[in-house]
Write an enzyme that holds these catalytic residues in place. Sequence first.
Site, short mmCIF file in Angstrom:
data_model
loop_
_atom_site.label_atom_id
_atom_site.label_comp_id
_atom_site.label_asym_id
_atom_site.label_seq_id
_atom_site.Cartn_x
_atom_site.Cartn_y
_atom_site.Cartn_z
N GLY A 35 0.76 -1.24 0.00
CA GLY A 35 0.00 0.00 0.00
C GLY A 35 0.79 1.28 0.00
O GLY A 35 1.86 1.39 -0.62
N GLY A 79 -8.68 15.51 0.51
CA GLY A 79 -8.82 16.81 1.16
C GLY A 79 -10.24 17.34 1.07
O GLY A 79 -10.78 17.89 2.04
N HIS A 113 -38.52 5.52 -13.80
CA HIS A 113 -38.87 6.91 -13.50
C HIS A 113 -39.60 6.96 -12.17
O HIS A 113 -40.46 6.13 -11.91
CB HIS A 113 -39.80 7.45 -14.59
CG HIS A 113 -40.31 8.82 -14.28
ND1 HIS A 113 -39.51 9.94 -14.41
CD2 HIS A 113 -41.52 9.25 -13.83
CE1 HIS A 113 -40.21 11.01 -14.05
NE2 HIS A 113 -41.44 10.61 -13.69
#
Length: 468
Positions: free
Chosen positions: A144, A185, A446
């Site tokens: 990682g 951020g 819809h």
Amino acid sequence: MQYDVIVIGSGPGGYVGAIRCAQLGLKTAIIEKYSTFGGTCLNVGCIPSKALLDTSEHYHNAANNFATHGIGISSLKIDVKKMIERKNDVIAQNTAGITYLFKKNKIDSFEGVGSFIDKNTVKVTKTNGATEELKAKNVIIATGSKPTALPFLPIDKKRIITSTEALNLTEVPKHLIVIGGGVIGLELGSVYARLGAKVSVVEFAKSIIGTMDGSLGKELQRVLKKNLGMEFFLGHKVTGATSKGKNVTVTAENAKGEPITIEGDYCIVSVGRTSYTEGLGLENIGITTEERGNKISTNEHMETIVEGIYAIGDVIKGPMLAHKAEDEGVYVAERIAGQKPHIDYNLIPGVVYTWPEVASVGKTEEQLKESGIKYKAGSFSFKASGRAKASGDTDGFVKVLADATTDEVLGVHMIGPRAADMIAEAVVAMEYRASAEDIARICHAHPTFTEALKEAALAATANRAIHA
Ligand code: FAD
């Protein structure tokens, strides 16, 4: 112990890869240095950030939007401790799920730092210093990444913090300064802006979420300013940050090189992530990492220069995303088992979980222009969506980009309600090389937000959106 495969790191790349190896009948071990599985994603990334985004969204809606529905609340307050406890509970449920899956798939798990002794031997060093050696024909490195630090800007982890600390604050900041207008951020900035913090984003580039289609960044900036009062300093180069007591001072230079100062009480440094290879002992097997980003180089099958040693996820090139790491985990497992898997890197969706959400797949308009590909663009605004009017989520749009001659969909970019989920339809369509007309002719329920994709496809294929 002798294994077919040892996986080092239990993030989404490592744990998914290990499970796929086990499913394919390979005797598999996984090594994780922390006491819980799941890596960045489950412990300090995707899942906890989404838990806080959900809490803060409820709060923001209760404070700002419930009244328009006729719902009155007399005394609304946020209990930050409770919010963090709930987030920790969500993490615990998810990481426990991985422990269960390892047992179910008969994967041996080891807690400790994994490091290479040679290409077939990995030493596990436990927290008490005890060691154990495991042997395998194949090793998958899935170690990682960690937050990138700016050399001139020391992180004190109290007031000047990374995303990891931002997931564990004990109070709502009064003025949070976010360095970096990227996904992490903006998501964490949104959390605290929704809870009442003033949030200022300082970004070196001229736009936020700069890697996505330019129209998305513009719209997101407009909406975050309008809905949350977020302030943006774009084209600003941060030159330093200091903390004293409860105060933080960030200094930057604007595009003209003029100095500016921003005073706040917390500052999140979110300027990207660097691949993590510390303690792996790569030097013992002759693997070096790239100078920029510390990435491990691999061939197109994610195999390193050492046969039988693979690397996946954030530790190699490509977007630092959990689903990219997962797909690579599956890919490598299947390669080891002798199969011929495939990943189309053009079709890895990118999502920002702000509100409205932002999601994207395929080529951006900027990329198509740059490569000289002739395309048609069709957009549909959520202002014209019945479902969006009903829920009060009319900011944003869907944009479909299709080849000018063949009508094949080349890119889909959306900002709006539930875009994170809606992008899946575009990914499926593009995986099957659909034309814009194909999407336009598919019946969409819809009223749903997904009708906006159908309308944008109609607009792209023949400029014939029905509701615009
Ligand atoms: P990681 O998840 O980083 O896991 C690596 C693991 O390896 C860690 O557990 C580490 O302890 C372990 N390890 C390292 N070295 C050793 C060693 N020598 N021995 C044993 N173990 C070792 N991505 C998305 O797709 N969607 C999102 O919404 C999203 N949100 C995010 C929010 C935040 C705040 C952050 C920080 C990231 C987010 N990401 C998101 C990115 C995502 O978390 C990463 O892309 C993903 O976790 C990468 O997976 P990985 O398996 O490559 O590595």
